[in-house]
Write an enzyme that holds these catalytic residues in place. Structure first.
Site, PDB file in Angstrom:
ATOM      1  N   ASN A  48       0.821  -1.217   0.000  1.00  0.00           N
ATOM      2  CA  ASN A  48       0.000   0.000   0.000  1.00  0.00           C
ATOM      3  C   ASN A  48       0.853   1.265   0.000  1.00  0.00           C
ATOM      4  O   ASN A  48       0.340   2.363   0.229  1.00  0.00           O
ATOM      5  CB  ASN A  48      -0.898   0.034   1.238  1.00  0.00           C
ATOM      6  CG  ASN A  48      -1.787  -1.189   1.333  1.00  0.00           C
ATOM      7  OD1 ASN A  48      -2.330  -1.634   0.324  1.00  0.00           O
ATOM      8  ND2 ASN A  48      -1.920  -1.742   2.520  1.00  0.00           N
ATOM      9  N   HIS A 133     -14.168  -0.516   5.873  1.00  0.00           N
ATOM     10  CA  HIS A 133     -13.120  -1.321   6.495  1.00  0.00           C
ATOM     11  C   HIS A 133     -13.562  -1.865   7.859  1.00  0.00           C
ATOM     12  O   HIS A 133     -14.310  -1.217   8.592  1.00  0.00           O
ATOM     13  CB  HIS A 133     -11.891  -0.437   6.666  1.00  0.00           C
ATOM     14  CG  HIS A 133     -10.623  -1.156   6.986  1.00  0.00           C
ATOM     15  ND1 HIS A 133     -10.205  -1.356   8.270  1.00  0.00           N
ATOM     16  CD2 HIS A 133      -9.693  -1.709   6.188  1.00  0.00           C
ATOM     17  CE1 HIS A 133      -9.043  -2.002   8.248  1.00  0.00           C
ATOM     18  NE2 HIS A 133      -8.716  -2.223   6.995  1.00  0.00           N
ATOM     19  N   GLU A 177     -15.814   5.366   3.039  1.00  0.00           N
ATOM     20  CA  GLU A 177     -14.392   5.484   2.710  1.00  0.00           C
ATOM     21  C   GLU A 177     -14.258   6.346   1.467  1.00  0.00           C
ATOM     22  O   GLU A 177     -15.151   6.340   0.617  1.00  0.00           O
ATOM     23  CB  GLU A 177     -13.800   4.098   2.409  1.00  0.00           C
ATOM     24  CG  GLU A 177     -13.503   3.299   3.646  1.00  0.00           C
ATOM     25  CD  GLU A 177     -12.904   1.931   3.331  1.00  0.00           C
ATOM     26  OE1 GLU A 177     -12.196   1.789   2.331  1.00  0.00           O
ATOM     27  OE2 GLU A 177     -13.183   1.004   4.102  1.00  0.00           O
ATOM     28  N   SER A 181     -11.029  -0.131  -0.097  1.00  0.00           N
ATOM     29  CA  SER A 181      -9.757  -0.841  -0.049  1.00  0.00           C
ATOM     30  C   SER A 181      -9.742  -2.122  -0.882  1.00  0.00           C
ATOM     31  O   SER A 181      -8.685  -2.520  -1.349  1.00  0.00           O
ATOM     32  CB  SER A 181      -9.387  -1.159   1.398  1.00  0.00           C
ATOM     33  OG  SER A 181     -10.427  -1.830   2.053  1.00  0.00           O
ATOM     34  N   ASP A 206     -13.162   7.729   5.956  1.00  0.00           N
ATOM     35  CA  ASP A 206     -11.850   7.099   6.090  1.00  0.00           C
ATOM     36  C   ASP A 206     -11.141   7.215   4.738  1.00  0.00           C
ATOM     37  O   ASP A 206     -11.571   6.621   3.756  1.00  0.00           O
ATOM     38  CB  ASP A 206     -12.035   5.626   6.491  1.00  0.00           C
ATOM     39  CG  ASP A 206     -10.707   4.885   6.620  1.00  0.00           C
ATOM     40  OD1 ASP A 206      -9.649   5.455   6.271  1.00  0.00           O
ATOM     41  OD2 ASP A 206     -10.729   3.723   7.060  1.00  0.00           O
ATOM     42  N   HIS A 209      -6.942   5.095   1.618  1.00  0.00           N
ATOM     43  CA  HIS A 209      -6.357   4.770   0.308  1.00  0.00           C
ATOM     44  C   HIS A 209      -6.343   5.940  -0.655  1.00  0.00           C
ATOM     45  O   HIS A 209      -6.009   5.768  -1.824  1.00  0.00           O
ATOM     46  CB  HIS A 209      -7.097   3.592  -0.323  1.00  0.00           C
ATOM     47  CG  HIS A 209      -6.949   2.337   0.463  1.00  0.00           C
ATOM     48  ND1 HIS A 209      -5.849   1.518   0.363  1.00  0.00           N
ATOM     49  CD2 HIS A 209      -7.741   1.779   1.398  1.00  0.00           C
ATOM     50  CE1 HIS A 209      -5.979   0.506   1.196  1.00  0.00           C
ATOM     51  NE2 HIS A 209      -7.119   0.634   1.841  1.00  0.00           N
ATOM     52  N   LYS A 227       0.092   4.065   4.488  1.00  0.00           N
ATOM     53  CA  LYS A 227      -0.095   3.703   3.069  1.00  0.00           C
ATOM     54  C   LYS A 227       0.633   4.729   2.196  1.00  0.00           C
ATOM     55  O   LYS A 227       1.831   4.613   2.027  1.00  0.00           O
ATOM     56  CB  LYS A 227      -1.571   3.553   2.786  1.00  0.00           C
ATOM     57  CG  LYS A 227      -2.043   2.245   3.429  1.00  0.00           C
ATOM     58  CD  LYS A 227      -3.503   2.007   3.478  1.00  0.00           C
ATOM     59  CE  LYS A 227      -3.717   0.651   4.164  1.00  0.00           C
ATOM     60  NZ  LYS A 227      -5.031   0.555   4.791  1.00  0.00           N
TER      61      LYS A 227
END
Ligand SMILES: *Cc1c(COP(=O)(O)O)cnc(C)c1O
Length: 371
Positions: A48, A133, A177, A181, A206, A209, A227
């Protein structure tokens, strides 16, 4: 009473029958876009570290300088006073994300868990995207609030749940998110934020990523240092009063040892590089799009491209076949993803060349053609 070892052996046998047993494997070395595992040199499409910053000489130098201050923090942030590396990092994170303040935790997992459990409580409602997540769900469960899940990125479903449940609860939180992910797609953040406002819900995103700051400013932004920033740790960015309350209430912050100076220094250096070199994020996104095009898959929103396989054992076989050809690409299986949706998950790194991406595309096309 049966032995604990018998109990665990039985659990493992059941998991094995379903292709769910996981195995830890040592990585002997990482360098650039490569890793060495079990004696093999592999192009790393499994990490990541999207911007390639964990291997950046400036970031490593900062970590080494930080390490000279001590290998460990020695206590939680609130007990003996905290490392001087926290304040500049938190200020920089807040500024980068357009929020008033930020608070660093020892992982992204701890940041999500601790923040959600501290802000929500019994009598509250938490609405979460079906695919958020595990750490958001764990935080929601710990909070004691009523948890409802809406279908992935489905505004209409989320709104229907709000109509049904909002009035029966005190506070309401809408969780999603920025970039998912395991699917690599983006949430419709503008629409979600408007939805939250219409129903007096607080919007929590969140952004673990995401490759760059978001286009919206949620009530609470949660992210990770592990990440895109290539270090370890997590953070929350929010208005000052929210951060101040978390300092007095977030249990993973109160009851766990602070990050070591080396980590704070490397995360800070990495953030500075990410800010100064925005081309890195654009490059890594372009590589992921290139791979998607070659495999006739939908364009990814950031650096993650899932390649659907379906069956657990086939996903494992394909991952192993790629490994033999010099590519590290993990098979992602239930319970990480829903049953029947096992996949290969490709993670791009700014250090991959176009030729390396093309070689992976060729190898994947051959596997698919043979299936
Ligand atoms: C990886 C991840 C986390 C956890 O972050 P860590 O820093 O690895 O603990 C949280 N949320 C999402 C969406 C993630 O992908």
């Amino acid at each position: 009473m049966p032995a604990l070892t018998d109990h665990c052996t039985e659990q493992l046998a059941r998991a094995s029958a379903e292709g769910r047993v996981r195995r830890l494997r040592a990585v002997e070395r990482q360098e650039g876009a490569y890793l060495w595992r079990e004696g093999r040199k592999l192009l790393n499409f499994a990490g990541n570290d999207y911007l390639g910053l964990s291997q950046d000489a400036r970031v490593i130098a900062a970590a080494v300088q930080g390490a000279a201050l001590g290998a460990g923090a020695g206590s939680s942030r609130l007990i003996s006073g905290e490392c001087a590396g926290y304040a500049p990092l938190e200020q920089a994170l807040a500024a980068y994300h357009g929020q008033a303040a930020a608070l660093v935790f020892s992982s992204g997992y701890a940041a999500n868990l601790g923040t959600i459990a501290a802000l929500a409580g019994e009598g509250d409602l938490i609405l979460a995207d079906k695919l958020v997540h595990a750490c958001m769900i764990d935080g929601a469960r710990l909070s004691g609030a009523t948890l409802k899940r809406f279908a992935h990125n489905d505004i209409a479903h989320a709104e229907a749940l709000l109509h049904q449940h909002r009035a029966l609860h005190r506070h309401c939180f809408l969780l999603t998110e920025a970039i998912f992910s395991m699917d690599g797609d983006a949430a419709p953040l503008m629409e979600m934020q408007a939805l939250a406002e219409r129903h007096a819900a607080w919007f929590v995103v969140d952004a673990a990523h995401a490759l760059a700051p978001l286009a919206v400013q949620p009530d609470v932004l949660i992210g990770t240092l592990s990440k895109s920033l290539g270090a370890v740790g997590g953070f929350v960015a929010a208005p000052r009063a929210v951060i101040d309350w978390l300092i007095s209430s977030a249990r993973p912050l109160l009851f766990s040892t602070a990050l070591p100076p080396s980590v704070l220094a490397s995360a800070y250096a990495a953030l500075r590089v990410a800010e100064a070199e925005p081309q890195r994020a654009r490059d890594v996104h372009a590589r992921a799009q290139r791979l998607a095009e070659k495999l006739a898959l939908p364009a990814p929103a950031a650096a993650i491209l899932p390649v659907p396989v379906g069956e657990n054992t086939r996903a494992m076989r394909w991952s192993e076949a790629l490994e033999v050809q010099g590519f590290a690409v993990p098979a992602i299986r239930p319970p990480t993803v829903p049953p029947g949706t096992a996949r290969l998950r490709v993670s791009m790194n700014a250090r991959h060349t176009e030729a390396e991406v093309d070689a992976l595309a060729e190898a994947m096309r051959a596997l698919r053609g043979a299936a």
